[in-house]
Design an enzyme around this catalytic site. Structure first.
Site, short mmCIF file in Angstrom:
data_model
loop_
_atom_site.label_atom_id
_atom_site.label_comp_id
_atom_site.label_asym_id
_atom_site.label_seq_id
_atom_site.Cartn_x
_atom_site.Cartn_y
_atom_site.Cartn_z
CG ASP A 79 -0.24 0.08 2.54
OD1 ASP A 79 0.77 -0.64 2.71
OD2 ASP A 79 -0.67 0.84 3.42
CD GLU A 174 4.27 0.54 6.92
OE1 GLU A 174 5.10 0.87 7.79
OE2 GLU A 174 3.86 1.34 6.04
#
Length: 407
Positions: A79, A174
């Site tokens: 991400d 994350e």
């Protein structure tokens, strides 16, 4: 495919995570990159390639030696930050950077200048990947993914390099603090691992903040303002009162190094209801607990002033300093120091003013320090990635695999 080509392919995927979601992954679009990586790793020849329903991707590079070698892993996140758009990223390569301003968008007047970003001066003469000034780049952490994949490809192409079983793990979310929550440490099956999620060349990080979130919900009393004397409690004013009593010299803008802080991340509301959100950070566990107690005491005192139940505090610990989990097994640091040196780089051991998935994974039983991935100025349009940084990071991964087998 070259390392740079891999990176440029990965940043074409919009993988921005969302703090408002209740699902994992937090955004469906992260799965598109995960699916691409699954197919790529399979095509390369890795085994045990598995993508689960939550977007966690695992794969194995089998050992090429009969010697007993520890199984180790390399981890990166798919991400990108909610802080800036990751859609339609338009990267370009600045060849042999000359040390001057880099014009990202002339018409819009967007310029990355070494006057504002002096770290650029360390990369004069190098090829640098930049944005067009309207999105982040995504080197955090697609550079880490590219380096790991390229290292696996390199080891497959060079069977003369002896190595044990290597596990690869790519995870979602994350950037919103959820990346390690559903990471299957038992399935991963490693004695230790490394996250490739650091910044500048040579960085090794095994100290990070202890972290907590604080959400204060304020219940006001709404009364017609013409008749409000001694009756109204304006929730927005209570929120402002709370903010003004927090230490003004202990914020991200006024601290550095090992200094902790209270970071105001949001204020919403009006007369009847308001919410104030903070994150709390400190490297020292004792000072961290004192910071949580500080905000608890403030809320208690304000409830005495405005009335019991006016303010409701919710404190949640997010992650802890991984140092206490790494110190008993410092060979994992010795190996990466040697690997970086053998890549022709001076190791730089630094404390993270933030957190990584590795911190949470270390507390789940997988010692997992963080290694440089090479990008700088993350989470915004001035992010850039020196290509030599990325190449040295890839070499470091290969060296870790080799050195582990030699030891």
């Amino acid at each position: 495919m070259t390392l740079t080509e891999r990176f440029l392919k990965y940043v074409s995927f919009d993988t921005q995570s969302s703090e408002d979601a209740t699902t994992c992954p937090s955004t469906e679009k992260q799965l598109r990159l995960a699916e691409y990586l699954r197919d790529e790793l399979t095509a390369l020849g890795l085994t045990e390639v598995e993508l689960d329903a939550h977007g966690y991707l695992y794969a194995t590079l089998p050992a090429n030696t009969d010697k007993p070698v520890p199984t180790i892993g390399f981890i990166a996140h798919m991400d990108t930050s909610p802080d800036a758009s990751g859609k339609d990223v338009r990267p370009r390569i600045v060849k042999a950077y000359d040390g001057g301003d880099i014009i990202l968008d002339a018409e819009a007047g967007i310029v990355t200048s070494p006057r504002k970003f002096p770290e650029l001066k360390d990369h004069v003469g190098e090829d640098i990947i930049v944005t067009d000034g309207h999105t982040l780049l995504g080197a955090d952490d697609k550079a880490g993914i590219a380096e790991i994949v390229q290292a696996m490809a390199y080891l497959l192409e060079h069977p003369e390099i002896e190595h044990g079983k290597i596990r690869v793990g790519f995870n979602p979310d994350e950037e919103i603090g959820m990346g390690a929550h559903l990471f299957d440490v038992e399935k991963f099956g490693c004695e230790w691992a490394y996250t490739m999620d650091g910044g500048e060349l040579g960085e090794i990080e095994f100290e990070n903040f202890n972290a907590a979130s604080a959400k204060i919900e304020i219940a006001g009393v709404s009364v017609h303002p013409g008749y409000a004397k001694d009756k109204m409690i304006n929730a927005a004013l209570v929120a402002a009162d709370l903010i003004t009593v927090m230490p003004e010299t202990e914020t991200p803008a006024t601290t550095e190094g090992y200094e902790g802080f209270f970071h105001l991340t949001g204020v919403q509301g009006g007369v009847e209801r308001a919410t104030v959100s903070y994150i709390i950070r400190d490297h020292d566990r004792t000072l961290f607990e004192q910071r949580k107690q500080y905000i608890t005491d403030i809320v208690s005192a304000m409830n005495q002033r405005y009335g019991k139940g006016t303010l409701t505090l919710t404190l949640n610990d997010q992650y802890y300093n991984m140092r206490e989990k790494i110190e008993p097994c410092m060979h994992v640091i010795d190996i990466v120091k040697q690997a970086i040196q053998e890549a022709g780089v001076e190791p730089q051991v630094r404390a993270i003013r933030g957190g990584t998935d590795g911190a949470q994974l270390s507390f789940k039983g997988l010692p997992c320090p963080n290694i440089f991935a090479g990008g700088l100025n993350f989470h915004g349009p001035h992010e850039f990635l020196p290509i030599p940084n990325m190449e040295k990071a890839m070499q470091t991964v290969v060296n870790i695999c080799r050195i582990t087998a030699q030891r």
